[in-house]
Design an enzyme around this catalytic site. Structure first.
Site, PDB file in Angstrom:
ATOM      1  N   LYS A   1       0.829  -1.215   0.000  1.00 38.18           N
ATOM      2  CA  LYS A   1       0.000   0.000   0.000  1.00 38.18           C
ATOM      3  C   LYS A   1       0.859   1.258   0.000  1.00 38.18           C
ATOM      4  O   LYS A   1       1.593   1.510   0.952  1.00 38.18           O
ATOM      5  CB  LYS A   1      -0.896   0.050   1.255  1.00 38.18           C
ATOM      6  CG  LYS A   1      -1.797   1.268   1.243  1.00 38.18           C
ATOM      7  CD  LYS A   1      -2.488   1.498   2.567  1.00 38.18           C
ATOM      8  CE  LYS A   1      -2.130   2.810   3.215  1.00 38.18           C
ATOM      9  NZ  LYS A   1      -2.219   4.002   2.390  1.00 38.18           N
TER      10      LYS A   1
ATOM     11  N   CYS B   1      12.534  11.141   7.833  1.00 43.32           N
ATOM     12  CA  CYS B   1      12.488  10.571   9.182  1.00 43.32           C
ATOM     13  C   CYS B   1      13.798  10.822   9.929  1.00 43.32           C
ATOM     14  O   CYS B   1      13.808  11.005  11.127  1.00 43.32           O
ATOM     15  CB  CYS B   1      12.166   9.085   9.118  1.00 43.32           C
ATOM     16  SG  CYS B   1      13.221   8.178   7.990  1.00 43.32           S
TER      17      CYS B   1
ATOM     18  N   GLU C   1       8.443  15.436  16.596  1.00 43.36           N
ATOM     19  CA  GLU C   1       8.822  15.395  15.180  1.00 43.36           C
ATOM     20  C   GLU C   1       7.892  16.328  14.399  1.00 43.36           C
ATOM     21  O   GLU C   1       6.677  16.111  14.362  1.00 43.36           O
ATOM     22  CB  GLU C   1       8.691  13.966  14.637  1.00 43.36           C
ATOM     23  CG  GLU C   1       9.149  13.866  13.202  1.00 43.36           C
ATOM     24  CD  GLU C   1       9.047  12.450  12.624  1.00 43.36           C
ATOM     25  OE1 GLU C   1       7.979  11.827  12.754  1.00 43.36           O
ATOM     26  OE2 GLU C   1      10.025  11.986  12.033  1.00 43.36           O
TER      27      GLU C   1
END
Ligand code: NDP
Length: 491
Positions: free
Chosen positions: A175, A284, A385
């Site tokens: 996905k 990230c 983050e």
């Protein structure tokens, strides 16, 4: 544009069972430029059934390594042949500059070639365990693997997931992010072209809450591999408990980039910029916390801000663009909210801080390169983050303080140190609780080296032989070449 792009299940291009479609938006101008079919849990179930059949009944689990390698090399060659189409798709879909997507495509080629090579290399171990008994350890594919990726590196993340899984002999249900599905569609066209058997590779598009959640919980999926936010990773881990799936999670970070006073000044400035503003900060492993030694703090900030202000923000297809838009309006809003929070909590805004509203860029989701100084460790912008072009600068005086601040986070994905003292560099890196580290550089990533984090940055590793092994089960086979009765029971 009216054509609805389909997904790939059991060797067929199909629309979803619900018949729904989703609009794909170009973040550079907010315009819809493609329509894709919108899958649901029911489509995942069809894909899983095909992947299971392909693995167990159609013989994929017994496919020879050399054949798996041949297919992966063919995929790499086709990606290379379609490089400009793929990089343009990712630039339109994600917004990032062409020079970045060209890099991503080339990395994807390398990744497929690397795992094509790995497939045929030696795996396993043998032991002399007892008299006349040989113990052999072999690696086998896990089975049906569900894979869920985010939007920040659409093609490259697909390569990182699919290449090792297929090299190891698994079947997959994949996905992409709902906002960046286009390069994945092209990649699956390539899979079809090179001749993957029916059901081995399946693409299901749709939302995380439906398609992603079904992949995580489906009882016939043996492993789920995910890259994305830590909150989502936690929910996937919970959903995967039903059949105790093997899980791999590559999650967020708040990575420290630490500069000592004895570092090469211009080199460190250059990588501080690259560490946070590359890919619009939507990485990230971004160096989103810059830790500066107090004696160079003012001079470093001055030079950093001077250079940050010169970054050319623009649409990704323009050759001069150095930084593109954020992925979506909602994500931009989230980043702008963090900037407001930073100001409200007392951090000093050194540059940027706003959405760009002038001219054509006003139609897209552009945010200025933003740097905050005078931060404290408890501030939200230092702890959470942000996943955008926002840098929080922290000050330290001693090596001990630097390591304490660097490790003062729930994350442990990445980190770097800049110093010309090699002993200090190694001392520092060994104390840093993070899985990906750099000395006097930031961000370079290699297929050969494992990628993943400590603490709440994830579970498991991608890339390298570690990434291959994550897609295997380990089996021991004990063989005696002089069989004897046990003599255990006397009757
Ligand atoms: P998510 O973690 O929500 O999305 C990543 C992928 O997971 C997407 O394909 C998403 O689907 C899917 N997903 C979402 N919810 C579920 C679920 N319940 N079960 C299974 N799959 C799910 O990232 P977002 O895009 O929402 O970004 C949120 C934050 O996550 C960012 O602000 C950033 O901080 C962080 N992030 C970190 C990344 C990293 O590489 N570490 C990458 C991306 C984001 P869908 O198609 O619906 O989005």
């Amino acid at each position: 544009m009216n054509e609805i792009k389909k997904m790939f299940i059991d060797g067929q291009w199909v629309v979803s069972l619900s018949g729904k479609a989703r609009e794909v938006v170009n973040p550079s101008n907010g315009e819809v430029f493609a329509l894709v079919t919108e899958g649901s849990a029911a489509d995942v179930k069809l894909a899983v059934a095909a992947a299971k059949r392909a693995f167990y009944e159609d013989g994929w689990m017994d496919t020879k390594a050399i054949e798996r390698a041949r297919l992966l090399y063919a995929v790499a060659d086709e990606i290379a042949r379609c490089a400009s189409e793929l990089s343009l798709l990712d630039t339109l879909d994600n917004g990032k500059p062409l020079r970045e997507t060209e890099f991503d495509v080339s990395d994807a080629v390398t990744c497929f070639r690397y795992y094509a090579g790995i497939a045929t290399k030696p795996h396993g171990q043998t032991y002399e365990v007892a008299d006349a008994i040989q113990s052999i350890v072999i690696r086998e594919p896990i089975g049906v693997c569900g894979q869920i990726i985010p939007w920040n590196y659409p093609l490259l993340m697909a390569a990182w997931k699919l290449a090792p899984a297929l090299a190891a002999g698994n079947t997959v249900v994949f996905k992409p992010s709902e906002v960046t599905p286009l390069s994945a569609i092209k990649l699956f066209e390539i899979f079809e072209k090179v001749g993957y058997p029916k059901g081995v590779v399946n693409l299901v598009m749709g939302a995380g809450q439906t398609v992603g959640a079904e992949i995580a919980s489906n009882m016939d999926i043996d492993k789920v591999a995910f890259t994305g936010g830590t909150k989502t990773g936690r929910s996937i881990m919970q959903a995967a408990t039903g059949n105790l799936k093997n899980i791999a999670l590559e999650l967020g970070g708040k990575s420290p980039n630490v500069v000592f006073a004895d570092a090469d000044f211009e080199l460190a400035v250059d990588y501080a910029l690259y560490g946070i503003f590359c890919n619009q900060g939507q990485v990230c492993s971004a160096g989103s916390r810059l830790l500066l030694q107090d004696t160079i703090y003012d001079a470093f900030i001055e030079r950093l801000v001077e250079r940050a202000k010169k970054i050319k923000v623009g649409i990704g297809t323009a050759p001069e663009t150095e930084m593109g838009p954020l992925i979506s309006e909602s994500h931009m809003q989230k980043v702008l909210n963090y900037i407001e929070t930073g100001k409200n909590e007392g951090a000093k805004l050194l540059c940027g801080g706003s959405r760009i509203v002038e001219g054509d860029l006003g139609k897209g989701y552009f945010v200025e390169p933003t740097i905050f100084g005078d931060t404290t460790p408890d501030m939200t912008i230092v702890r959470e983050e942000i996943f955008g072009p926002v840098l929080a600068v922290q000050k330290f005086s001693t090596e001990e303080e630097a390591i304490k601040l660097a490790n003062d986070t729930v994350y442990g994905l990445a980190g770097a140190v800049f110093t010309n003292d090699s002993s200090k560099a190694m001392r520092f890196i060994k104390k840093l609780r993070a899985g990906i580290t750099w000395i006097n550089t930031y961000h370079p990533t290699y297929c050969e080296a494992p990628w993943g984090g400590y603490k709440q940055s994830g579970i498991g590793r991608e890339l390298g032989t570690f990434g291959y092994e994550e897609y295997t089960e380990v089996k021991q086979i004990n063989i005696t070449y002089e069989p004897q009765l046990t003599g255990w029971f006397q009757g």
